[in-house]
Design a protein around this motif. Structure first.
Motif, PDB file in Angstrom:
ATOM      1  N   GLY A  10       0.810  -1.213   0.000  1.00  0.00           N
ATOM      2  CA  GLY A  10       0.000   0.000   0.000  1.00  0.00           C
ATOM      3  C   GLY A  10       0.840   1.258   0.000  1.00  0.00           C
ATOM      4  O   GLY A  10       0.542   2.219  -0.715  1.00  0.00           O
ATOM      5  N   ALA A  11       1.935   1.274   0.783  1.00  0.00           N
ATOM      6  CA  ALA A  11       2.780   2.465   0.886  1.00  0.00           C
ATOM      7  C   ALA A  11       3.458   2.786  -0.438  1.00  0.00           C
ATOM      8  O   ALA A  11       3.482   3.934  -0.887  1.00  0.00           O
ATOM      9  CB  ALA A  11       3.815   2.269   1.983  1.00  0.00           C
ATOM     10  N   VAL A  12       4.036   1.776  -1.080  1.00  0.00           N
ATOM     11  CA  VAL A  12       4.756   2.003  -2.335  1.00  0.00           C
ATOM     12  C   VAL A  12       3.796   2.444  -3.433  1.00  0.00           C
ATOM     13  O   VAL A  12       4.083   3.373  -4.205  1.00  0.00           O
ATOM     14  CB  VAL A  12       5.528   0.727  -2.741  1.00  0.00           C
ATOM     15  CG1 VAL A  12       6.020   0.817  -4.180  1.00  0.00           C
ATOM     16  CG2 VAL A  12       6.706   0.517  -1.807  1.00  0.00           C
ATOM     17  N   ASN A  13       2.641   1.811  -3.500  1.00  0.00           N
ATOM     18  CA  ASN A  13       1.673   2.195  -4.526  1.00  0.00           C
ATOM     19  C   ASN A  13       1.042   3.546  -4.236  1.00  0.00           C
ATOM     20  O   ASN A  13       0.686   4.289  -5.153  1.00  0.00           O
ATOM     21  CB  ASN A  13       0.595   1.115  -4.659  1.00  0.00           C
ATOM     22  CG  ASN A  13       1.090  -0.084  -5.432  1.00  0.00           C
ATOM     23  OD1 ASN A  13       1.117  -0.083  -6.653  1.00  0.00           O
ATOM     24  ND2 ASN A  13       1.528  -1.112  -4.729  1.00  0.00           N
ATOM     25  N   ALA A  14       0.883   3.897  -2.978  1.00  0.00           N
ATOM     26  CA  ALA A  14       0.364   5.214  -2.621  1.00  0.00           C
ATOM     27  C   ALA A  14       1.318   6.317  -3.063  1.00  0.00           C
ATOM     28  O   ALA A  14       0.901   7.372  -3.545  1.00  0.00           O
ATOM     29  CB  ALA A  14       0.118   5.297  -1.119  1.00  0.00           C
ATOM     30  N   ALA A  15       2.613   6.075  -2.899  1.00  0.00           N
ATOM     31  CA  ALA A  15       3.610   7.053  -3.338  1.00  0.00           C
ATOM     32  C   ALA A  15       3.545   7.240  -4.852  1.00  0.00           C
ATOM     33  O   ALA A  15       3.641   8.368  -5.360  1.00  0.00           O
ATOM     34  CB  ALA A  15       5.003   6.596  -2.919  1.00  0.00           C
ATOM     35  N   PHE A  16       3.377   6.151  -5.564  1.00  0.00           N
ATOM     36  CA  PHE A  16       3.216   6.235  -7.020  1.00  0.00           C
ATOM     37  C   PHE A  16       1.989   7.085  -7.361  1.00  0.00           C
ATOM     38  O   PHE A  16       2.009   7.893  -8.298  1.00  0.00           O
ATOM     39  CB  PHE A  16       3.085   4.830  -7.599  1.00  0.00           C
ATOM     40  CG  PHE A  16       2.893   4.799  -9.091  1.00  0.00           C
ATOM     41  CD1 PHE A  16       3.942   5.091  -9.946  1.00  0.00           C
ATOM     42  CD2 PHE A  16       1.661   4.461  -9.640  1.00  0.00           C
ATOM     43  CE1 PHE A  16       3.768   5.051 -11.325  1.00  0.00           C
ATOM     44  CE2 PHE A  16       1.479   4.419 -11.008  1.00  0.00           C
ATOM     45  CZ  PHE A  16       2.532   4.709 -11.859  1.00  0.00           C
TER      46      PHE A  16
END
Length: 361
Positions: free
Chosen positions: A310-316
Motif C-alpha cells: 500500500g505504501a509504495v503504490n500510494a507514493a506512485f
C-alpha cells in the motif's frame, strides 16, 4: 483464479476508462479537468492504500476487502449509465478508483502468499492474465463506439463482465488459501529502504504523462480508444517480461524511470506515430509499477505485506496527481513541448532514490 477474476474486472473498468475521456469531453470537460480527474482518481486508487493496506494486515482476513472493492467497482460503472452529468461522472470515476484502493493491497497479499519465493513471477503471471481483460475492455469500447453505440448502453454492457468477476472471485475464495496474519512489532512498520523506494515511486509516477491526455487530443472517439487498446495489449507480454527479468536481477529496478521518460517524450510529439509508440512505452511503465515495484515492496517489508504494498503504490499515486496537473496544464496552454524536460528531471530523481534504497538495505 485471482488472475481470471481480474480479467473480468479489467474488462469492466478498463472498458469504461477507454471511453471516459471522450465521454467527459462530450459532457463539457476541459483538458485540464480530464487530466486532473484521471490524476486524482488514479492517485486515490493508490493514496488510500496507506490506510487500506494496514487495515488488511490488522484484520488479517484479506478476502473481505477484496470482495467489497470489486463489488463497488461494478456499481460505479453501472452508475455512469444512470446519472449522465459531469459532476456525477466525475464522482463515480473517483468511486471506482477508491474501490480499487480498498481491494488491491489485500488481493496482492493473497497473490504474494500464493507466489512463495517467486514474487516477481507471481505478480507477472497475475498481471498478464488481467491484461487480457484490459484488452477486451478497450476493444469492446473501440468497436461499440465505432458502431455508434451510446455511452449509456456501453456502460451497462460492461457491467456484465463485472458480475462475472464477482462469481469467479467466489471460486477463488473457495480455494481456502488464507495468508498468514501479521501480528506484533512487524505489522505496519516501514523501514528506511522502503521509504526511499516509495520516494522513487513518487517521482516515477510524476515523470509519466497519463495516456488519457493523449486520448483527449484525438478528434475521433474510436481512435482514442485504439491508442488505449494498443497500450493494454502490449502490457500482457510486458508483465511476463518484467516478472522474468526481475527474478534474481534487482538492477531491473532502474529500468522504470527511463521508460516513463520515453512514454512522455513520444506523447509530446503530437502525431499518430508518437501516440502509438508512447502507448507501448506507457504500458511498459505501468506494468513496471505492477510487477517490479510490488515485488520490491514485499522484499523490503518487515512483515506486513499489504502495508508495504500500500505504501509504495500510494507514493506512485501521489506522483500521478502531480503528473495529471503538470501535463494537463502544458497540453491546455499549448506548451506540451516542455513535457519531456519535466519528465527527464523527475525520472532522474526516481533513479537516484531507487539507488539509495537498494544501497540502504
Amino acid at each position: 483464479m485471482l488472475g481470471v477474476t481480474s480479467l473480468f474486472a479489467d474488462w469492466l473498468y478498463e472498458g469504461m476508462r477507454a471511453a471516459l475521456p471522450q465521454y467527459l469531453k462530450a459532457l463539457g470537460a476541459s483538458a485540464l479537468f480530464v487530466g486532473l480527474l484521471f490524476g486524482v482518481g488514479d492517485a486515490l486508487g493508490y493514496l488510500l492504500r496507506f490506510a487500506t493496506g494496514p487495515l488488511a494486515d490488522r484484520r488479517g482476513g484479506y478476502w473481505g476487502e477484496t470482495f467489497a472493492g470489486y463489488a463497488a467497482q461494478v456499481l460505479a460503472v453501472a452508475g455512469l449509465a444512470i446519472f449522465p452529468s459531469l459532476p456525477a461522472a466525475a464522482g463515480l470515476a473517483l468511486l471506482e478508483r477508491s474501490a480499487k484502493a480498498l481491494r488491491t493491497p489485500a488481493r496482492d497479499a493473497i497473490i504474494s502468499a500464493a507466489g512463495g519465493r517467486r514474487q516477481s513471477m507471481a505478480f507477472g503471471i497475475h498481471a498478464s492474465i488481467d491484461q487480457i481483460g484490459a484488452v477486451l475492455g478497450a476493444l469492446t469500447s473501440t468497436v461499440l463506439l465505432a458502431l455508434g453505440v451510446a455511452y449509456r448502453d456501453l456502460f451497462l454492457l460492461l457491467a456484465l463482465p463485472g458480475a462475472a468477476a464477482l462469481a469467479t472471485l467466489w471460486l477463488a475464495y473457495s480455494s481456502r488459501l488464507r495468508p498468514r496474519r501479521i501480528t506484533g512489532e512487524g505489522r505496519g512498520s516501514l523501514r528506511l529502504p522502503l521509504l526511499l523506494f516509495a520516494a522513487s515511486q513518487f517521482m516515477f509516477g510524476a515523470s509519466l504523462m497519463h495516456i488519457s491526455l493523449e486520448m483527449y487530443g484525438e478528434t475521433a472517439a474510436w481512435l482514442a480508444s485504439s491508442i488505449y487498446l494498443a497500450a493494454m495489449a502490449f502490457e500482457i507480454p510486458a508483465s511476463l517480461l518484467w516478472g522474468r527479468l526481475h527474478e534474481g536481477r534487482r538492477a531491473v529496478v532502474f529500468a522504470g524511470p527511463p521508460v516513463a521518460f520515453l512514454a512522455t517524450l513520444f506523447f509530446a510529439r503530437g502525431d499518430l506515430l508518437g501516440a502509438f509508440a508512447g502507448a507501448l512505452a506507457y504500458s511498459l511503465a505501468t506494468s513496471y509499477a505492477d510487477i517490479v515495484a510490488k515485488a520490491e515492496a514485499v522484499r523490503m517489508s518487515s512483515g506486513g505485506r499489504a502495508t508495504a504494498l500500500g505504501a509504495v503504490n500510494a507514493a506512485f499515486g501521489l506522483g500521478y496527481i502531480a503528473a495529471g496537473g503538470i501535463y494537463g496544464y502544458l497540453l491546455q496552454e499549448g506548451l506540451l513541448a516542455w513535457a519531456p524536460a519535466a519528465s527527464l528531471c523527475l525520472a532522474a530523481g526516481s533513479f537516484l532514490f531507487a539507488y539509495l534504497s537498494l544501497r540502504s538495505l
